[in-house]
Design a protein around this motif. Structure first.
Motif, mmCIF file in Angstrom:
data_model
loop_
_atom_site.group_PDB
_atom_site.id
_atom_site.type_symbol
_atom_site.label_atom_id
_atom_site.label_comp_id
_atom_site.label_asym_id
_atom_site.label_seq_id
_atom_site.Cartn_x
_atom_site.Cartn_y
_atom_site.Cartn_z
ATOM 1 N N UNK A 138 0.753 -1.017 0.376
ATOM 2 C CA UNK A 138 0.100 -0.188 0.366
ATOM 3 C C UNK A 138 1.071 1.191 0.034
ATOM 4 N N UNK A 139 0.241 2.377 -0.255
ATOM 5 C CA UNK A 139 1.518 3.867 -0.319
ATOM 6 C C UNK A 139 1.577 3.603 0.935
ATOM 7 N N UNK A 140 0.801 3.684 2.270
ATOM 8 C CA UNK A 140 1.467 4.113 3.612
ATOM 9 C C UNK A 140 2.810 2.888 3.759
ATOM 10 N N UNK A 182 5.218 4.412 1.560
ATOM 11 C CA UNK A 182 5.892 5.720 2.586
ATOM 12 C C UNK A 182 6.721 5.286 3.863
ATOM 13 N N UNK A 183 6.233 4.309 4.594
ATOM 14 C CA UNK A 183 6.689 3.791 5.751
ATOM 15 C C UNK A 183 8.223 3.023 5.444
ATOM 16 N N UNK A 184 8.346 1.766 4.318
ATOM 17 C CA UNK A 184 9.140 2.124 3.614
ATOM 18 C C UNK A 184 10.610 2.909 3.876
ATOM 19 N N UNK A 187 14.048 3.411 4.958
ATOM 20 C CA UNK A 187 15.496 3.507 4.533
ATOM 21 C C UNK A 187 16.149 4.504 5.273
ATOM 22 N N UNK A 188 15.570 5.583 4.821
ATOM 23 C CA UNK A 188 16.030 7.388 5.151
ATOM 24 C C UNK A 188 16.605 7.036 6.212
ATOM 25 N N UNK A 189 15.790 6.869 7.557
ATOM 26 C CA UNK A 189 16.509 7.406 9.037
ATOM 27 C C UNK A 189 18.317 6.283 8.988
ATOM 28 N N UNK A 190 17.950 5.266 8.391
ATOM 29 C CA UNK A 190 19.306 3.902 8.230
ATOM 30 C C UNK A 190 20.078 4.952 7.974
ATOM 31 N N UNK A 201 20.050 -0.934 -4.856
ATOM 32 C CA UNK A 201 19.779 -2.063 -4.171
ATOM 33 C C UNK A 201 18.690 -2.477 -4.154
ATOM 34 N N UNK A 202 18.052 -1.312 -4.247
ATOM 35 C CA UNK A 202 16.189 -1.187 -4.232
ATOM 36 C C UNK A 202 15.843 -1.372 -5.741
ATOM 37 N N UNK A 203 16.753 -0.546 -6.311
ATOM 38 C CA UNK A 203 16.151 -0.614 -7.903
ATOM 39 C C UNK A 203 16.205 -2.041 -8.405
ATOM 40 N N UNK A 204 17.220 -2.483 -8.148
ATOM 41 C CA UNK A 204 17.568 -4.218 -8.313
ATOM 42 C C UNK A 204 16.499 -5.081 -7.512
ATOM 43 N N UNK A 205 16.378 -5.079 -6.525
ATOM 44 C CA UNK A 205 15.373 -5.962 -6.039
ATOM 45 C C UNK A 205 13.816 -6.386 -6.279
#
Length: 257
Positions: A2-4, A7-9, A13-16, A45-49
């Motif tokens: 979902x969009x939520x 967004x949380x993902x 990731x940005x925080x880490x 990695x995200x794009x590849x996954x």
């Protein structure tokens, strides 16, 4: 997703990544040309996954025969990545050839044993899942074995030259260094296996649980993975140090290259 959830993902990731970059910068450590290697690695990695997920969905559900092509791409990427690290040993071409032989042999041995004995069902889903994990392990083992071999040749150069001066062939002169490199390369996978369930819960185990498997089924698959990684790592480390362990010219320190 979902969009939520998306967004949380992205927020997580940005925080880490922000924490990692702040810690590295505070310590004065630069990773990558501009210190942004962690960020670019995660983005890549995200794009590849995402891309691989779409491909694998089609492969596993509609075209199982393409599983071999998927594994071939994984193998080529593993060889390309690891061989660049080992070029100082005997040149990029020799390193690439050695890594390709070692990684392919390690993966073939593990997959051959597991599926020939009927430990897992011979299906595209299991071949890709186990093969991808094992190929990742072979890449790590090849890199570690080669880099420990290189470090050993530099640190014990006088010892190797002493053997050569006594008339020993290059392979014998480097034998003790190569054996030490094999031992050191196996430390991570052995430690991971020894501490599984106590210090770490491996991805294959967690993924199986989240996918609906029982704890026993998840543990069974994870045990196969761990044993396969040890087997593949042993084969790869021995082959890499054997194929690259008789250099005609000893590698020079970095400042002399």
């Amino acid at each position: 997703m979902t969009a939520d959830q998306l967004g949380r993902l992205l927020l997580g990731v940005a925080a880490l990544l922000a924490v990692a970059l702040v810690v590295l910068r505070a310590a004065g450590v630069t990773v990558g040309p501009r210190g942004t290697a962690p960020l670019t690695a995660v983005l890549r990695g995200g794009l590849q996954l995402a891309a691989v997920g779409l491909v694998l969905r089609g492969v596993l559900d509609h075209v199982p025969a393409l599983a071999a092509a998927v594994l071939a791409v994984m193998l080529a990427t593993a060889v390309w990545t690891a061989s660049r690290r080992l070029a100082p040993l005997q040149g990029l071409r020799a390193a690439r050839r050695a890594v390709a032989v070692a990684c392919a042999a390690g993966a073939v041995v593990v997959l051959g044993v597991v599926f020939s004995l009927g430990v897992l069902p011979f299906s595209a889903r299991y071949v890709v899942a186990l093969g991808g994990t094992v190929l990742g392990g072979t890449m790590t083992s090849a890199t570690l074995a080669g880099r420990h071999l290189l470090a050993g040749l530099l640190a014990r150069r006088e010892e190797v030259e002493g053997w050569l001066a006594l008339g020993a062939p290059p392979r014998r002169a480097v034998l003790d260094v190569a054996r030490a490199a094999v031992r050191e390369s196996l430390v991570p996978v052995l430690d991971q296996t020894r501490t599984t369930g106590l210090v770490t819960l491996p991805g294959a185990f967690i993924g199986a649980l989240l996918g609906g498997a029982s704890p026993v089924q998840a543990a069974r698959f994870q045990l196969i993975v761990l044993a396969g990684l040890i087997c593949a790592g042993s084969v790869v480390a021995v082959l890499v140090t054997t194929l690259l362990g008789a250099p005609k010219v000893l590698p020079a320190p970095a400042e002399q290259r």
